[in-house]
Design a protein around this motif. Structure first.
Motif, PDB file in Angstrom:
ATOM      1  N   LYS A 179       2.114   6.435   2.284  1.00  0.00           N
ATOM      2  CA  LYS A 179       3.095   7.515   2.389  1.00  0.00           C
ATOM      3  C   LYS A 179       2.427   8.890   2.383  1.00  0.00           C
ATOM      4  O   LYS A 179       2.968   9.855   2.940  1.00  0.00           O
ATOM      5  CB  LYS A 179       4.105   7.423   1.250  1.00  0.00           C
ATOM      6  N   GLU A 180       1.257   8.989   1.762  1.00  0.00           N
ATOM      7  CA  GLU A 180       0.553  10.264   1.702  1.00  0.00           C
ATOM      8  C   GLU A 180       0.028  10.706   3.069  1.00  0.00           C
ATOM      9  O   GLU A 180      -0.312  11.879   3.258  1.00  0.00           O
ATOM     10  CB  GLU A 180      -0.612  10.160   0.709  1.00  0.00           C
ATOM     11  N   GLU A 190       0.356   4.047  -1.015  1.00  0.00           N
ATOM     12  CA  GLU A 190      -0.409   5.275  -0.789  1.00  0.00           C
ATOM     13  C   GLU A 190      -0.396   5.714   0.672  1.00  0.00           C
ATOM     14  O   GLU A 190      -0.741   6.863   0.990  1.00  0.00           O
ATOM     15  CB  GLU A 190      -1.857   5.085  -1.255  1.00  0.00           C
ATOM     16  N   HIS A 239       0.847  -1.208   0.000  1.00  0.00           N
ATOM     17  CA  HIS A 239       0.000   0.000   0.000  1.00  0.00           C
ATOM     18  C   HIS A 239       0.880   1.254   0.000  1.00  0.00           C
ATOM     19  O   HIS A 239       0.967   1.959   1.008  1.00  0.00           O
ATOM     20  CB  HIS A 239      -0.926   0.009   1.218  1.00  0.00           C
ATOM     21  N   ILE A 269      -6.677   1.198   5.474  1.00  0.00           N
ATOM     22  CA  ILE A 269      -6.031   0.931   4.189  1.00  0.00           C
ATOM     23  C   ILE A 269      -5.416  -0.459   4.155  1.00  0.00           C
ATOM     24  O   ILE A 269      -5.445  -1.136   3.120  1.00  0.00           O
ATOM     25  CB  ILE A 269      -4.961   1.998   3.901  1.00  0.00           C
TER      26      ILE A 269
END
Length: 327
Positions: free
Chosen positions: A34-35, A32, A30, A279
């Motif tokens: 990091k966002e 994403e 995943h 997530i």
């Protein structure tokens, strides 16, 4: 006195702590996530409001009966001050202003610390990041009780006493396990705190000052919010050393209950940790967790299989520490 603890030593392991490996796997699956990394822009406002609320509360309690002060300190002021301690935990990870402004974070932590009545922020920061880097290390992780604590507080009654006195052990333990030189920021923290307490005493009175200090000490001991101290890393199920709590008290504690998620991603602010679990549920749904901090405290005290010895420890492998610096 109650049953004697069945544990005779810590749980010693040779494997490394699990968070580094899981972090890598989660980011591969995943990216994403990091966002979510960064700071919490709302944190500075929440901390400022808590400081103002405590000042107003202390003012209105200045002439109150001691019984009202104690009850209010436990049920109201202590809740705010415990929440402040966890805001300081967030600030220690630079979540107030971001990683590019470490000094601003340190000063803001000292500001938030003021209504707790006891200097705490800079000393906590000095040791807390080592708890992340060297989780379970026999010398470097001062979050783990000493052998003296484990041997002496090994019955139902003595574990009850240990829970009540938990803030004192939490504060004093690092000075015995891993003493460090006093830093200039600690001097600033102590000086600012002393001056703040004197000002409260001078303008509001002794009772107002004690409302702040006593609330901090009470809420760090035998208090529902203090269950997180035990729930986070004490071994409730063999083989697991970090546990999350998914109950409603996360609303008062900056989501510190999402503790597996926090150790996996200490650079994600508490306000976004529930998104980590959302997530990547396949990495968290099968991990043992807690749903009640009150139950955690009760089980810690009454269950002979759980006590200060119920921690996973690792032999020190000549870890070389770098300079203490912000993440």
């Amino acid at each position: 006195m109650g049953q004697v603890s069945s544990r005779k030593d810590f749980d010693w392991v040779e494997i490394e702590e699990p968070h580094k490996t899981r972090r890598k796997l989660i980011l591969e699956a995943h990216p994403e996530i990091k966002e979510l990394m960064g700071h919490d822009p709302s944190l500075k406002y929440k901390v400022t409001i808590m400081v103002l609320v405590q000042l107003i509360s202390a003012y209105y309690l200045r002439d109150s009966h001691w019984s009202l002060i104690l009850v209010t300190a436990y049920c109201w002021g202590g809740v705010i001050n415990h929440s402040m301690a966890l805001a300081i935990h967030e600030i220690s990870h630079n979540m107030a202003f971001g990683h590019f402004y470490p000094f601003a974070n340190r000063l803001f932590g000292i500001f938030g610390n003021s209504v707790m009545g006891i200097p705490y922020s800079t000393m906590f920061k000095k040791y807390h990041l080592e708890h992340h880097r060297y989780q379970g290390d026999e010398y470097l992780d001062v979050d783990i009780p000493t052998k003296f604590e484990a041997i002496f507080f090994n019955r139902t009654l003595t574990k009850l006493i240990w829970v009540i006195l938990q803030p004192y052990f939490y504060a004093i333990r690092p000075l015995f396990i891993r003493p460090k030189p006093i830093t200039s920021l600690e001097i600033i923290n102590f000086t600012f705190q002393f001056a703040f307490d004197v000002i409260i005493y001078h303008f509001f009175g002794f009772k107002s000052m004690m409302y702040l200090i006593v609330g901090t000490l009470l809420a760090m001991g035998m208090h529902p919010l203090a269950g997180h101290f035990i729930s986070e890393h004490y071994v409730f199920k063999d083989g697991f050393e970090t546990y999350s709590y998914y109950g409603p008290l996360n609303l008062l504690t900056f989501n510190v209950g999402y503790h597996n998620e926090h150790h996996d991603f200490p650079n994600i602010p508490g306000c976004k940790l529930p998104l980590v679990k959302k997530i990547a549920p396949e990495f968290y749904d099968n991990l043992p967790c807690h749903n009640s901090w009150v139950k955690v405290i009760y089980e810690f005290i009454t269950n002979p299989n759980i006590g200060p010895y119920a921690r996973i420890k690792r032999r020190n492998n000549n870890n070389v520490l770098g300079n203490d610096k912000d993440e």
